[in-house]
Structures are given as structure tokens and as C-alpha cells.
Design a protein around this motif. Structure first.
Motif, PDB file in Angstrom:
ATOM      1  N   PRO A 221       0.835  -1.215   0.000  1.00 39.70           N
ATOM      2  CA  PRO A 221       0.000   0.000   0.000  1.00 39.70           C
ATOM      3  C   PRO A 221       0.862   1.255   0.000  1.00 39.70           C
ATOM      4  N   SER A 222       0.387   2.286  -0.633  1.00 36.90           N
ATOM      5  CA  SER A 222       1.133   3.546  -0.675  1.00 36.90           C
ATOM      6  C   SER A 222       0.999   4.281   0.649  1.00 36.90           C
ATOM      7  N   PRO A 223       1.952   5.161   0.970  1.00 40.19           N
ATOM      8  CA  PRO A 223       1.869   5.929   2.214  1.00 40.19           C
ATOM      9  C   PRO A 223       0.616   6.794   2.252  1.00 40.19           C
ATOM     10  N   PRO A 224       0.095   7.061   3.440  1.00 39.78           N
ATOM     11  CA  PRO A 224      -1.057   7.963   3.561  1.00 39.78           C
ATOM     12  C   PRO A 224      -0.678   9.377   3.132  1.00 39.78           C
ATOM     13  N   PRO A 225      -1.655  10.216   2.826  1.00 37.46           N
ATOM     14  CA  PRO A 225      -1.372  11.613   2.495  1.00 37.46           C
ATOM     15  C   PRO A 225      -0.651  12.307   3.651  1.00 37.46           C
ATOM     16  N   PRO A 226       0.202  13.292   3.355  1.00 40.16           N
ATOM     17  CA  PRO A 226       0.910  14.017   4.426  1.00 40.16           C
ATOM     18  C   PRO A 226      -0.030  14.579   5.493  1.00 40.16           C
ATOM     19  N   GLY A 227      -1.214  14.997   5.080  1.00 44.26           N
ATOM     20  CA  GLY A 227      -2.165  15.532   6.056  1.00 44.26           C
ATOM     21  C   GLY A 227      -2.567  14.495   7.092  1.00 44.26           C
ATOM     22  N   ASP A 228      -2.707  13.249   6.672  1.00 45.71           N
ATOM     23  CA  ASP A 228      -3.037  12.179   7.607  1.00 45.71           C
ATOM     24  C   ASP A 228      -1.887  11.935   8.589  1.00 45.71           C
ATOM     25  N   LEU A 229      -0.668  11.991   8.059  1.00 40.19           N
ATOM     26  CA  LEU A 229       0.493  11.815   8.930  1.00 40.19           C
ATOM     27  C   LEU A 229       0.551  12.914   9.981  1.00 40.19           C
ATOM     28  N   ARG A 230       0.198  14.135   9.595  1.00 42.46           N
ATOM     29  CA  ARG A 230       0.222  15.249  10.548  1.00 42.46           C
ATOM     30  C   ARG A 230      -0.840  15.068  11.627  1.00 42.46           C
ATOM     31  N   VAL A 231      -2.007  14.541  11.259  1.00 37.74           N
ATOM     32  CA  VAL A 231      -3.055  14.299  12.257  1.00 37.74           C
ATOM     33  C   VAL A 231      -2.533  13.394  13.365  1.00 37.74           C
ATOM     34  N   ILE A 232      -1.814  12.370  12.987  1.00 37.79           N
ATOM     35  CA  ILE A 232      -1.269  11.432  13.972  1.00 37.79           C
ATOM     36  C   ILE A 232      -0.107  12.057  14.730  1.00 37.79           C
ATOM     37  N   ALA A 233       0.811  12.696  14.000  1.00 42.76           N
ATOM     38  CA  ALA A 233       2.023  13.238  14.620  1.00 42.76           C
ATOM     39  C   ALA A 233       1.731  14.383  15.585  1.00 42.76           C
ATOM     40  N   ARG A 234       0.603  15.063  15.422  1.00 50.77           N
ATOM     41  CA  ARG A 234       0.263  16.187  16.284  1.00 50.77           C
ATOM     42  C   ARG A 234      -0.582  15.785  17.489  1.00 50.77           C
ATOM     43  N   ASN A 235      -0.911  14.513  17.582  1.00 44.05           N
ATOM     44  CA  ASN A 235      -1.706  14.028  18.710  1.00 44.05           C
ATOM     45  C   ASN A 235      -0.776  13.630  19.856  1.00 44.05           C
ATOM     46  N   ARG A 236      -0.890  14.306  20.970  1.00 45.39           N
ATOM     47  CA  ARG A 236       0.042  14.082  22.083  1.00 45.39           C
ATOM     48  C   ARG A 236      -0.037  12.665  22.637  1.00 45.39           C
ATOM     49  N   GLN A 237      -1.254  12.154  22.755  1.00 46.52           N
ATOM     50  CA  GLN A 237      -1.409  10.800  23.283  1.00 46.52           C
ATOM     51  C   GLN A 237      -0.762   9.776  22.358  1.00 46.52           C
ATOM     52  N   ALA A 238      -1.022   9.923  21.081  1.00 49.20           N
ATOM     53  CA  ALA A 238      -0.461   8.979  20.122  1.00 49.20           C
ATOM     54  C   ALA A 238       1.060   9.038  20.122  1.00 49.20           C
ATOM     55  N   MET A 239       1.609  10.236  20.156  1.00 49.88           N
ATOM     56  CA  MET A 239       3.059  10.358  20.108  1.00 49.88           C
ATOM     57  C   MET A 239       3.715   9.908  21.411  1.00 49.88           C
ATOM     58  N   ALA A 240       2.985   9.963  22.527  1.00 53.36           N
ATOM     59  CA  ALA A 240       3.529   9.420  23.769  1.00 53.36           C
ATOM     60  C   ALA A 240       3.700   7.907  23.641  1.00 53.36           C
ATOM     61  N   ILE A 249      10.828   6.208  15.347  1.00 56.60           N
ATOM     62  CA  ILE A 249       9.895   6.865  14.431  1.00 56.60           C
ATOM     63  C   ILE A 249       9.920   8.383  14.581  1.00 56.60           C
ATOM     64  N   GLU A 250       9.993   8.865  15.812  1.00 53.04           N
ATOM     65  CA  GLU A 250       9.965  10.310  16.020  1.00 53.04           C
ATOM     66  C   GLU A 250      11.144  10.983  15.332  1.00 53.04           C
ATOM     67  N   ALA A 255      13.013  14.408  10.785  1.00 48.52           N
ATOM     68  CA  ALA A 255      13.971  14.526   9.685  1.00 48.52           C
ATOM     69  C   ALA A 255      13.328  14.953   8.379  1.00 48.52           C
ATOM     70  N   GLY A 256      12.013  14.840   8.303  1.00 53.14           N
ATOM     71  CA  GLY A 256      11.369  15.210   7.031  1.00 53.14           C
ATOM     72  C   GLY A 256       9.889  14.965   7.065  1.00 53.14           C
ATOM     73  N   SER A 257       9.367  14.570   5.940  1.00 52.82           N
ATOM     74  CA  SER A 257       7.914  14.402   5.781  1.00 52.82           C
ATOM     75  C   SER A 257       7.377  13.152   6.444  1.00 52.82           C
ATOM     76  N   GLY A 258       8.276  12.235   6.816  1.00 54.49           N
ATOM     77  CA  GLY A 258       7.809  11.005   7.398  1.00 54.49           C
ATOM     78  C   GLY A 258       7.673   9.866   6.406  1.00 54.49           C
ATOM     79  N   VAL A 259       7.974  10.118   5.136  1.00 53.27           N
ATOM     80  CA  VAL A 259       7.844   9.087   4.120  1.00 53.27           C
ATOM     81  C   VAL A 259       8.790   7.927   4.421  1.00 53.27           C
ATOM     82  N   GLY A 260       9.936   8.241   5.061  1.00 53.65           N
ATOM     83  CA  GLY A 260      10.883   7.182   5.421  1.00 53.65           C
ATOM     84  C   GLY A 260      10.290   6.134   6.342  1.00 53.65           C
ATOM     85  N   LEU A 261       9.203   6.460   6.996  1.00 49.25           N
ATOM     86  CA  LEU A 261       8.530   5.501   7.875  1.00 49.25           C
ATOM     87  C   LEU A 261       8.124   4.248   7.121  1.00 49.25           C
ATOM     88  N   PHE A 262       7.865   4.364   5.849  1.00 39.93           N
ATOM     89  CA  PHE A 262       7.245   3.276   5.117  1.00 39.93           C
ATOM     90  C   PHE A 262       8.218   2.491   4.269  1.00 39.93           C
TER      91      PHE A 262
END
Length: 264
Positions: A221-240, A249-250, A255-262
Motif C-alpha cells: 500500500p502507498s503511504p497515507p497523504p501528508p495531512g493524515d500523517l500530521r493528524v497522527i504526529a500532532r496528537n500528544r497521546q499517540a506520540m507518547a 519513528i519520532e 527529519a522530514g515528511s515522514g515518508v521514510g517511515l514506510f
């Protein structure tokens, strides 16, 4: 009457978090009788019925409910049932059954037969990538998915508070990153359950993830849109949770857009 029945083993966790991979690994041991998923529509009623039976069970038959539950798990899962007379563990693999923790605790309450749970955890970025491409995903937006994912994590954390010695963590990403997968699995999964490599039916390297998105779709599967990644990355509970269990991962996000995650 002494308790002589195998102990219950429940594999749970949020969907697309490695529950099938974990179940494949456990079922490779001949002493584990692990059935497939309990259909969602009948799970609550089934567990409620078993709880009622347990409440009325004779005191001199402590393993009666265990025999019944083992038969029920074998009969109601759509997959081909597993029957292993020499099993020391019996149970099933069903995502989201962390929500039924109290029910299992009420059913299996004999001191020598308390249930053990394996909670499967995967970082939310990869879980969402997999969920959003599945035809039955059920989430239109990353925000809705994340709310549900956090609920699952909260249920697992409560399980740890109630029964810390009986809740194991199968961190799919940690297994993937482990330099020695066999050693990691032995320390994390097999040794705590008293499972020896001598009971394995095939080598560990031959056990694959038959339920991955790539296996289902034929392509990764292709990576989610950058906006979806930001929704997750900006959630304090999720990032904890990410910092605690997926610390690499952090750094990739910073380091960038987060595409390296995938890449994995």
C-alpha cells in the motif's frame, strides 16, 4: 477436584497490528491450540453466555467451563478448527478483544487457570496505512481511526494495571527491527508461555504474515497523504505511545515528511 485443563490464551489488539502474524507464530507450537477469529456479531453474546454458565457451575467441577469454552472457540470460528489434545494453551485470535477483558476474567477465574493475553501493538502510522486501503476498513478519516486506536491502547494499559503478569506485548515493529528475530521471539513470546522450540512444527523463518496488506492486495500500500500523517504526529497521546514503544519513528518524522517511515 484438581484443575487439570490447559490455560486460556487470547491474542488481541487493534486490527492490522500483527494479530495474524502473532497467531501464526504461536500456533506453530504444537502445544498451542489457537482458533481463528470469533465473528464480531456473536462475540458479546457468546462471552455473556459463557459467563452465565460459569456463574452456575458446580464448585467441585472447576475445569467444566474451560472444557466448554474450548469447545465453543473451536466451533464458532469460521476458519478450520484446530484440535490438539496435548495443548497446554487454548484460545483464539480476535482483534479488538481487549475490550472483552473483563468478560474473560469473569469466565476463567480459577487460580491455576487464569487467562494470559497477548496484545499486538503496531505504530499508528503503519496501522493507518494498512487500514485505509482495505475494503472493510471502516474509517473515512485518520482522526476517526486514531480515536479508535487510542481506545484500544487504553484498554491494553488497563489490562496491564489489573493483571501485569498475564499480559504480554507483541510489538510487531520491534520484532521487525530486532537483529535476532528468533531470540526476540523467545524472550518476548515463547519463554513467558513456557513454549520450547522443540514443539515447533516448522522453522520460525518459514512463518509469514499471511494477512498483511501486501499479501491481500498483491502490492504494497502507498503511504497515507501528508495531512493524515500530521493528524497522527500532532496528537500528544499517540506520540507518547510512539516515543515509548517506537522511539526510532519520532526521529524520522523530525527529519522530514515522514515518508521514510514506510520503507519497512
Amino acid at each position: 477436584m484438581d484443575f487439570t485443563h490447559p490455560r486460556p490464551l487470547i491474542v488481541c489488539g487493534f486490527g492490522r497490528s500483527g494479530t495474524r502474524m502473532c497467531a501464526n507464530l504461536l500456533a506453530n507450537a504444537g502445544v498451542v491450540e489457537l482458533q481463528g477469529e470469533i465473528p464480531r456479531e456473536i462475540a458479546p453474546g457468546t462471552l455473556s453466555w459463557l459467563s452465565d454458565v460459569r456463574a452456575g457451575a458446580p464448585a467441585d467441577q472447576p475445569d467444566r467451563i474451560y472444557r466448554l469454552a474450548r469447545s465453543v472457540f473451536r466451533d464458532i470460528t469460521p476458519a478450520r478448527p484446530m484440535d490438539r489434545p496435548d495443548a497446554i494453551w487454548f484460545g483464539h485470535k480476535t482483534p479488538h478483544h481487549e475490550r472483552h477483558f473483563d468478560g474473560y476474567e469473569a469466565i476463567f477465574d480459577h487460580p491455576e487457570g487464569l487467562p494470559v493475553y497477548v496484545y499486538c501493538l503496531r505504530n499508528p502510522f503503519h496501522v493507518w496505512r494498512s487500514y485505509r486501503v482495505m475494503p472493510w476498513g471502516g474509517f473515512d478519516r485518520a482522526s476517526g481511526f486514531l480515536k479508535s486506536w487510542l481506545r484500544s491502547v487504553a484498554a491494553w494499559e488497563r489490562m496491564l494495571q489489573v493483571a501485569p503478569e498475564r499480559v504480554l506485548l507483541f510489538n510487531l515493529d520491534a520484532m521487525i527491527h530486532a537483529p535476532d528475530r528468533a531470540a526476540w521471539l523467545d524472550e518476548t513470546l515463547f519463554a513467558p508461555l513456557g513454549i520450547s522450540a522443540q514443539t515447533f512444527r516448522k522453522p520460525l523463518e518459514a512463518i509469514g504474515n499471511t494477512n498483511s496488506a501486501e499479501a491481500k492486495l498483491g502490492v504494497a500500500p502507498s503511504p497515507p497523504p501528508p495531512g493524515d500523517l500530521r493528524v497522527i504526529a500532532r496528537n500528544r497521546q499517540a506520540m507518547a505511545v510512539v516515543r515509548a514503544h517506537f522511539p526510532w519513528i519520532e526521529d524520522e518524522i523530525r527529519a522530514g515528511s515522514g515518508v521514510g517511515l514506510f520503507r519497512t
